[in-house]
Motif scaffolding. Structure first.
Motif, PDB file in Angstrom:
ATOM      1  N   THR A  99       0.817  -1.220   0.000  1.00 27.47           N
ATOM      2  CA  THR A  99       0.000   0.000   0.000  1.00 27.47           C
ATOM      3  C   THR A  99       0.849   1.267   0.000  1.00 27.47           C
ATOM      4  N   ASN A 100       1.719   1.405   0.990  1.00 24.67           N
ATOM      5  CA  ASN A 100       2.426   2.670   1.180  1.00 24.67           C
ATOM      6  C   ASN A 100       3.633   2.828   0.268  1.00 24.67           C
ATOM      7  N   LEU A 101       4.495   1.805   0.220  1.00 25.76           N
ATOM      8  CA  LEU A 101       5.739   1.957  -0.531  1.00 25.76           C
ATOM      9  C   LEU A 101       5.507   1.883  -2.038  1.00 25.76           C
ATOM     10  N   THR A 125      21.407   1.541   3.253  1.00 20.06           N
ATOM     11  CA  THR A 125      21.963   1.136   4.547  1.00 20.06           C
ATOM     12  C   THR A 125      20.850   0.863   5.549  1.00 20.06           C
ATOM     13  N   LEU A 126      19.850   1.737   5.586  1.00 21.38           N
ATOM     14  CA  LEU A 126      18.712   1.546   6.489  1.00 21.38           C
ATOM     15  C   LEU A 126      17.904   0.324   6.093  1.00 21.38           C
ATOM     16  N   GLN A 164      17.990   8.779  11.412  1.00 20.41           N
ATOM     17  CA  GLN A 164      18.324  10.188  11.660  1.00 20.41           C
ATOM     18  C   GLN A 164      19.410  10.668  10.701  1.00 20.41           C
ATOM     19  N   ALA A 165      20.400   9.822  10.433  1.00 18.37           N
ATOM     20  CA  ALA A 165      21.463  10.203   9.504  1.00 18.37           C
ATOM     21  C   ALA A 165      20.895  10.418   8.106  1.00 18.37           C
ATOM     22  N   ASN A 188      11.778  10.926  -0.039  1.00 18.45           N
ATOM     23  CA  ASN A 188      12.821  10.167   0.650  1.00 18.45           C
ATOM     24  C   ASN A 188      12.504   9.979   2.131  1.00 18.45           C
ATOM     25  N   ASN A 189      11.963  11.013   2.761  1.00 19.69           N
ATOM     26  CA  ASN A 189      11.632  10.882   4.178  1.00 19.69           C
ATOM     27  C   ASN A 189      10.453   9.959   4.415  1.00 19.69           C
ATOM     28  N   ASP A 190       9.541   9.876   3.452  1.00 22.32           N
ATOM     29  CA  ASP A 190       8.449   8.905   3.565  1.00 22.32           C
ATOM     30  C   ASP A 190       8.992   7.472   3.519  1.00 22.32           C
ATOM     31  N   ILE A 191       9.980   7.230   2.680  1.00 22.40           N
ATOM     32  CA  ILE A 191      10.601   5.903   2.633  1.00 22.40           C
ATOM     33  C   ILE A 191      11.270   5.590   3.974  1.00 22.40           C
ATOM     34  N   ILE A 192      11.987   6.559   4.515  1.00 25.51           N
ATOM     35  CA  ILE A 192      12.655   6.368   5.814  1.00 25.51           C
ATOM     36  C   ILE A 192      11.636   6.000   6.887  1.00 25.51           C
ATOM     37  N   ASP A 193      10.524   6.712   6.905  1.00 20.04           N
ATOM     38  CA  ASP A 193       9.471   6.453   7.891  1.00 20.04           C
ATOM     39  C   ASP A 193       8.921   5.035   7.757  1.00 20.04           C
TER      40      ASP A 193
END
Length: 222
Positions: A99-101, A125-126, A164-165, A188-193
């Motif tokens: 759904t999200n990604l 890396t994450l 955070q990095a 990009n921040n949505d992917i991190i979340d």
């Protein structure tokens, strides 16, 4: 015959759960190149991988519901809860990807965004750390490895630091970005979340193997 023996029924469920885990981790390993650079056809294929995850999850839950009606020892009851928790967490990971990604991948194509260089390095890396946490949590359940389960739980600090990095990198880029800066920053921040949320589900699985850790904070990352 299996449902006449709780031990056999739980063993059969562990086998099916291992199959479910393999399908979800395969989605996890595929997702980042597809979300950041894949075509609509690849996104469609990734989305529909979750159909098999949903179907197998449903079979496992129904089977566990029938197993719960048997005369179980306290140990078998605890194992049943572990397996049910694991099945739900894996299904939630599949849904996050489906759904999200996948929606983020479509957004990237629609807005013609490019994810390159340092941003991609941080995301990979994450993603690798999160995928390893999922794999380790599944191994902890399958082999009842309490030390490994605790290691997954305690990996929260590492995941938060990596997130955070990655976020700090995006913030620095945003300050120098052009017209697509805000869109790329948000993407990009949505992917991190979402990757952090996937780790949260891995942590849920690990917590089911390590029930003697009641003070651990398992709140979903915001």
């Amino acid at each position: 015959v299996l449902l006449q023996s709780p031990a056999l029924a739980l063993a059969a469920t562990r086998h099916e759960l291992a199959r479910l885990g393999l399908r979800v981790t395969a989605m996890l390993k595929d997702l980042l190149p597809i979300i950041t650079h894949g075509s609509r056809a690849q996104l469609h294929q990734l989305k529909h991988q979750d159909d098999d995850v949903d179907a197998l999850h449903l079979q496992i839950v129904h089977y566990l519901a029938r197993t719960a009606q048997l005369s179980l020892t306290s140990h078998e009851q605890a194992e049943l809860v572990q397996l049910l928790t694991t099945a739900h967490a894996l299904e939630n990971i599949g849904d996050l990807i489906e759904t999200n990604l996948v929606a983020l991948g479509k957004k990237r194509i629609r807005l013609q965004l490019e994810v390159e260089g340092g941003s991609l390095d941080h995301l990979y890396t994450l993603q690798q750390a999160v995928t390893q946490a999922v794999q380790d949590s599944l191994q902890a359940v399958g082999q009842q490895q309490h030390a490994l389960a605790l290691a997954v739980i305690e990996r929260k600090r590492q995941i938060v630091q990596l997130a955070q990095a990655a976020t700090q990198h995006e913030t620095a880029l945003f300050a120098q970005a052009g017209s697509k800066g805000l869109q790329r920053y948000t993407f990009n921040n949505d992917i991190i979340d979402k990757l952090q949320r996937i780790y949260y589900h891995a942590r849920q699985i690990a917590q089911a193997v390590a029930p003697l850790q009641p003070r651990l904070n398992l709140e979903e990352p915001q």
